[in-house]
Structures are given as structure tokens and as C-alpha cells.
Enzyme design. Structure first.
Site, PDB file in Angstrom:
ATOM      1  N   LYS A 189      11.264  23.812   8.283  1.00 33.89           N
ATOM      2  CA  LYS A 189      10.777  22.698   9.144  1.00 33.89           C
ATOM      3  C   LYS A 189      11.820  21.465   9.073  1.00 33.89           C
ATOM      4  CE  LYS A 189       8.706  18.841   8.653  1.00 33.89           C
ATOM      5  NZ  LYS A 189       9.401  17.847   9.410  1.00 33.89           N
ATOM      6  N   GLU A 265      15.023  17.921  -4.175  1.00 36.51           N
ATOM      7  CA  GLU A 265      16.365  17.282  -4.056  1.00 36.51           C
ATOM      8  C   GLU A 265      16.078  15.804  -3.558  1.00 36.51           C
ATOM      9  OE1 GLU A 265      18.711  18.195  -5.598  1.00 36.51           O
ATOM     10  OE2 GLU A 265      18.097  20.329  -5.832  1.00 36.51           O
ATOM     11  N   CYS A 299      21.536  10.623  -0.334  1.00 34.88           N
ATOM     12  CA  CYS A 299      21.049  10.704  -1.492  1.00 34.88           C
ATOM     13  C   CYS A 299      21.870  10.484  -2.655  1.00 34.88           C
ATOM     14  CB  CYS A 299      19.950  11.719  -1.867  1.00 34.88           C
ATOM     15  SG  CYS A 299      20.943  13.432  -1.559  1.00 34.88           S
ATOM     16  N   GLU A 398      16.378   2.542  -3.412  1.00 37.40           N
ATOM     17  CA  GLU A 398      17.170   3.067  -2.552  1.00 37.40           C
ATOM     18  C   GLU A 398      17.611   2.472  -1.201  1.00 37.40           C
ATOM     19  OE1 GLU A 398      16.266   7.292  -1.756  1.00 37.40           O
ATOM     20  OE2 GLU A 398      18.193   7.841  -2.277  1.00 37.40           O
TER      21      GLU A 398
HETATM   22  P1  ADP Z   1      14.049  10.923   4.596  1.00 37.54           P
HETATM   23  O1  ADP Z   1      14.565  12.031   5.177  1.00 37.54           O
HETATM   24  O2  ADP Z   1      13.910   9.759   4.700  1.00 37.54           O
HETATM   25  O3  ADP Z   1      14.251  10.972   2.833  1.00 37.54           O
HETATM   26  P2  ADP Z   1      11.282  11.943   4.103  1.00 37.54           P
HETATM   27  O4  ADP Z   1      11.436  12.452   2.801  1.00 37.54           O
HETATM   28  O5  ADP Z   1      10.022  11.136   4.737  1.00 37.54           O
HETATM   29  O6  ADP Z   1      12.446  11.093   4.703  1.00 37.54           O
HETATM   30  O7  ADP Z   1      11.504  13.220   5.121  1.00 37.54           O
HETATM   31  C1  ADP Z   1      11.957  14.318   4.897  1.00 37.54           C
HETATM   32  C2  ADP Z   1      11.393  15.580   5.183  1.00 37.54           C
HETATM   33  O8  ADP Z   1      10.065  15.448   4.735  1.00 37.54           O
HETATM   34  C3  ADP Z   1      11.170  15.579   6.972  1.00 37.54           C
HETATM   35  O9  ADP Z   1      11.109  16.843   7.279  1.00 37.54           O
HETATM   36  C4  ADP Z   1       9.829  14.993   7.042  1.00 37.54           C
HETATM   37  O10 ADP Z   1       9.103  15.515   8.093  1.00 37.54           O
HETATM   38  C5  ADP Z   1       9.120  15.944   5.766  1.00 37.54           C
HETATM   39  N1  ADP Z   1       7.755  15.097   5.425  1.00 37.54           N
HETATM   40  C6  ADP Z   1       7.440  13.809   5.401  1.00 37.54           C
HETATM   41  N2  ADP Z   1       6.414  13.592   4.856  1.00 37.54           N
HETATM   42  C7  ADP Z   1       5.925  14.778   4.491  1.00 37.54           C
HETATM   43  C8  ADP Z   1       4.531  15.251   3.690  1.00 37.54           C
HETATM   44  N3  ADP Z   1       3.608  14.531   3.492  1.00 37.54           N
HETATM   45  N4  ADP Z   1       4.358  16.597   3.391  1.00 37.54           N
HETATM   46  C9  ADP Z   1       5.536  17.676   3.767  1.00 37.54           C
HETATM   47  N5  ADP Z   1       6.947  17.002   4.167  1.00 37.54           N
HETATM   48  C10 ADP Z   1       6.866  15.661   4.658  1.00 37.54           C
END
Ligand code: ADP
Length: 494
Positions: A189, A265, A299, A398
Site C-alpha cells: 500500500k 522504519e 527520516c 521531527e
Molecule cells: P509519514 O509518511 O508522514 O511519516 P504516516 O506514518 O502517517 O506518515 O504514513 C505512512 C504510511 O502509513 C502511509 O502509507 C499511510 O497511509 C499509512 N498509515 C497511516 N495511518 C495508518 C494506520 N492507522 N494503519 C496503517 N497504515 C497507516
């Protein structure tokens, strides 16, 4: 082609793929809903992508499960042939790199040369791990007389991969290459903010000859499609790159569902330590590159610049001068000479602006920058703060934007302790011409990567990951592959 870096970008590239990819076919999602995809440099709509949800994830997992059945073509494939497919994927990515990079620029906003750099890393991984497929070997164990034992590595099964928007294509490559090298099937995804280059993988895996169901791609939102992956009873491993906050959610989901393995990560607040013997002229530039890389949306960016008190004032002055000049290199990511594009969206931009305000309010000195740039697009000026204290938000959180907090220290022990006093432990760099200081610091820093007189150095063979809340497990290298496999111990009575 001599080098992929000689290629020219394609403005307004054709976006051919906006559907889900399941069982080697592009298909619409069940709900018929779509996600609007924006260009962060212009704020204009690029296209609408099908919005995957739980029911689509279920279909993808079923396809992946079928691909992983005993005696399926994928399970029976000779590891050397698996390697050939990975090598072919490398060739396809290389051939199509100008188009992939141009789509990435449009979707993510990073400059064309940066997109090519990400892609070049992907190519190198597919080649390297293609060569690794037939070299994954277990051990013969030292057993008592009359028994013989050995270990064998099996794929974990179905991998759920969730990727972020900051390096969309590159991180998709990391997840895919390791899953495929170790013989797994994947449901991937991409981030809802930049899914377009990941969707292009469907055509590539068909051309490379992967059997149906081995790679499935479901664009969608985190709390819906992402959660469906993390909670799925038939997924064996979730490999995630993203925020520490979501990392917590994913580990919890693993615990409450089927105890799937997790490779996480996550975030960082990495230290860049400048000893008093460092070459200021050179290091000022490197410290800023390390902080502003990918417009700060990295990151592993080194976002706490610790500078020895003997050289602090000169370092701050030169850093501010440099950041003011760099302002001219922020802009249209398709234009030659542009170093930094926009932030990904309005939400991230607001978060960065809020942190800049907090820095001013908490008493840090704004040396330069701190404002939005351009009328359109999510651009922010390169920003430098001095007089930064460890308890300020800009030193702890961050920022994920082009903001450099410069912090003063007086002894290497103090710098190490302060660098380590963070919930994160992703990376650190030490710049010094004193060899024993370099080794002393490298030994004591609590972080998954330590670079000495260098930043962000990596090769296809190097494991990557974090201490503390920067993650669990490693990606790439032998240590990375171990996370995608089970170890089976076989004992035979003779
Ligand atoms: P960033 O990329 O800003 O660090 P996130 O950690 O929110 O942001 O997003 C990274 C990935 O995690 C994206 O693909 C996002 O759709 C997904 N994501 C966000 N919330 C969830 C969740 N509750 N469960 C699983 N995947 C998530």
C-alpha cells in the site's frame, strides 16, 4: 544510455496507471471511490486514483496466499530464476527511469535529479538482491553423535508493505526487493499522498515474468486500507516505513490480530556533531545538505546540528549565509539547478510553520528563513535557528521541513549524551579530524547508523534501521533479509 542522470525530464508525463493491481491485473476498487492526487509544486490536480479499502485488501491477500501455495509456480521456482526476474526488473526500471522520475516529480515534488537518484538506488538493489536469491543458505549444526541437524530459511508468507510519501518509489523498491528475494508474495500500500510511481510497478512485474498474485498494489488511506493490512489474519509480516506514531498503531494491531512480524522504519531526530578540529568551510555545507535533504522530509535527515563552542559563532554565521543563498535553489522541481522542491501538502506545511513559530517563542534565534515562498505550491524558505536548547520543540520533535537547529556543546562527552537523550536513534554523523574522537563517538552513539566525516552513506549491502523508537528490525543487508524469513531447524536421527 551512459547514465540515467543524463536524461531529460518529461513535463506533464502521461499517468497511465490509477487502478489497483491484483493478480497481475489492473482493476477498479469495489467501492468505486477515488482519491484526488495533487502536484505539491502547483497545487493542481494530477489525477484520481482508485481508493482501496478492506474488501480490496482481502482480495489482494487471497491472490497473494494463492501465489504462495505449496507447489505453486512461485514456490517451486528455482532461486536462480527468481534472481533473473529481479535482475530483469532492474533493467526495466533503468530503461523507464526518465518516465518514472518525471511521474515522481509531479506527484511528490522532488527535483528530477533527486528522483533519478532514488531510482538509481532501486536499480542497484534489484541487481544486488537478484544475485542474493540463490545464496540464502542455512547452517549445518553441531549435533550429538547419531543426529544431524541443519537450518533452512523459508519465506514468511504474505508480506504487507506500507510505504510513505517522501521516497515513494525508492521505499517501494526496498520492500519489494526484499520480499521477492526471500520468496514471499506482497500486498503493497503506497501513501495516499504520492502513490503514482508505485502503481507503475504492476506493468513492470508482468513484463519481468512474475506469476500472478506475487505482487499486489492497493492504493488507499492509512486508517482504512493500511489498517486492513495491519489487522489482517492472513498476513505474516508488515513492513512499514513512516511515522513513529503510526509505528505504535501497527505494532498494536499485530498484537491484537495474529502476532504478525513487524519491521518498522520510523522517525528520527538525528545528530550531526561538529568537533572543533573539523574543516568549517566544508562542514557548513554538508551539515545543511544533511538537514535539508528532500526538503527536510527524510527520516534519516541529520536535524540537530551540534557544534563545538570554539567554532560555534563562525559556524552559525556561515550557515545563515549559505541558507540565504540556497533560497534561490528552492522552486520548480522540473527546472535544472533546483535543489529543493515543495513540502508534500498543506498539512505538513502547517506543521512545519507551527514548529518554526514554536522555536521563536521558546527563545531560539531565527538567523534566516522562516517564511513560506512563492504564491503557489508548498514551498518554505531554508531556515536556520541558533541558540537552540535541548528542551525546545525544534530540538526534540521531527520537523520534516527545511529547518536547521544549531546547538552549542563544549565537550565530546556532552555532545554524545545530548545526542543520545532522544526517543529516537536512527542516525548520527560525526565530523572531526581527530581519529580517536571519531571512534569514541561512533562507539557511544545510540543509533542504527553512524557516519564519520560523511552523511547518509549506504550501499546495497548495508543494513538500515533504528534504535529505540526509530524502529524495529532492519531493512536491506543480510540482517534485512532475515526479517522477511523464518528459520526452520531440521534434525534427523541417523
Ligand atoms: P509519514 O509518511 O508522514 O511519516 P504516516 O506514518 O502517517 O506518515 O504514513 C505512512 C504510511 O502509513 C502511509 O502509507 C499511510 O497511509 C499509512 N498509515 C497511516 N495511518 C495508518 C494506520 N492507522 N494503519 C496503517 N497504515 C497507516
Amino acid at each position: 544510455m551512459d547514465s540515467i542522470f543524463d536524461q531529460k525530464p518529461i513535463r506533464n508525463p502521461e499517468i497511465k496507471r490509477t487502478q489497483l493491481f491484483i493478480n497481475n491485473e489492473y482493476v477498479d476498487c469495489v467501492s468505486g471511490k477515488t482519491i484526488e492526487i495533487f502536484n505539491p509544486a502547483t497545487e493542481e490536480t494530477i489525477c484520481w486514483v482508485q481508493e482501496g479499502d478492506k474488501v480490496d485488501v482481502d482480495k489482494a491477500v487471497e491472490a497473494a496466499r494463492t501465489a504462495m501455495k505449496r507447489n505453486s509456480p512461485w514456490r517451486k521456482m528455482n532461486p536462480a530464476n527468481r534472481g533473473k526476474i529481479l535482475a530483469k526488473l532492474a533493467d526495466i526500471i533503468e530503461r523507464d527511469s526518465a518516465l518514472i522520475a518525471s511521474v515522481e516529480v509531479t506527484d511528490n515534488g522532488k527535483p528530477f535529479q533527486s528522483a533519478l537518484l532514488d531510482i538509481s538506488m532501486g536499480i542497484s538493489w534489484f541487481r544486488y538482491y537478484g544475485g542474493y536469491c540463490d545464496k540464502i543458505e542455512g547452517r549445518t549444526l553441531a549435533m550429538e553423535d547419531g543426529k544431524m541437524g541443519f537450518t533452512k530459511y523459508d519465506p514468511v508468507g504474505v508480506v504487507g508493505a506500507i510505504t510513505p510519501w517522501n521516497f515513494p518509489f525508492m521505499i517501494a523498491c526496498i520492500k519489494l526487493v526484499q520480499s521477492l528475494c526471500t520468496g514471499n508474495a506482497v500486498v503493497l500500500k503506497p501513501s495516499e499522498l504520492a502513490p503514482l510511481t508505485t502503481l507503475m510497478f504492476g506493468d513492470m512485474v508482468i513484463e519481468a515474468g512474475l506469476p500472478p498474485g506475487v505482487v499486489n498494489i492497493i492504493p488507499g488511506f492509512g486508517p482504512t486500507a493500511g489498517a486492513a493490512i495491519t489487522e489482517h489474519p492472513d498476513i505474516n509480516l508488515v513492513t512499514f516505513t513512516g511515522s513513529t506514531e503510526v509505528g505504535h498503531i501497527i505494532q498494536t494491531a499485530s498484537g491484537t490480530s495474529n502476532l504478525k512480524r513487524v519491521v518498522l522504519e520510523l522517525g528520527g531526530k538525528s545528530a550531526f556533531i561538529v568537533g572543533k578540529t573539523a574543516d568549517i568551510e566544508k562542514v557548513v555545507q554538508i551539515a545543511q545538505d544533511a538537514c535539508f535533504v528532500n526538503s527536510g522530509q527524510t527520516c534519516v535527515a541529520l536535524t540537530r546540528t551540534f557544534v563545538h563552542e570554539d567554532i560555534y559563532d563562525e559556524f552559525v554565521r556561515k550557515s545563515a549565509d549559505l541558507a540565504k543563498k540556497t533560497r534561490d535553489k528552492v522552486g520548480d522541481p522540473f527546472k535544472e539547478g533546483i535543489l529543493y522542491g515543495p513540502q508534500i501538502d498543506q498539512t505538513q506545511t502547517d506543521k512545519i510553520m507551527d514548529l518554526i513559530e514554536s522555536g521563536k517563542k521558546e527563545g531560539a534565534k531565527l538567523e534566516c528563513g522562516g517564511k513560506r515562498l512563492n504564491d503557489k505550491g508548498f514551498f518554505i524558505e531554508p531556515t536556520v535557528f541558533s541558540n537552540v536548547q535541548d528542551d525546545m520543540r525544534i530540538a526534540k520533535e521531527e520537523i520534516f521541513g527545511p529547518v536547521q537547529p544549531i546547538i552549542k556543546f563544549s565537550s565530546i562527552d556532552e555532545a554524545i549524551d545530548r545526542a543520545n537523550s532522544s526517543i529516537y536513534g536512527l542516525a548520527a554523523s560525526v565530523f572531526t579530524n581527530d581519529l580517536s574522537e571519531a571512534l569514541y563517538a561512533a562507539n557511544a552513539l545510540e543509533s542504527g547508523q553512524v557516519w564519520v566525516n560523511d552523511i547518509m552513506a549506504a550501499a546495497p549491502c548495508t543494513p538500515f534501521g533504528g534504535y529505540k523508537q526509530s524502529g524495529i528490525g532492519r531493512e536491506l543487508g543480510w540482517e534485512g533479509l532475515l526479517g522477511y524469513m523464518e528459520v526452520k531447524t531440521i534434525i534427523i536421527k541417523i
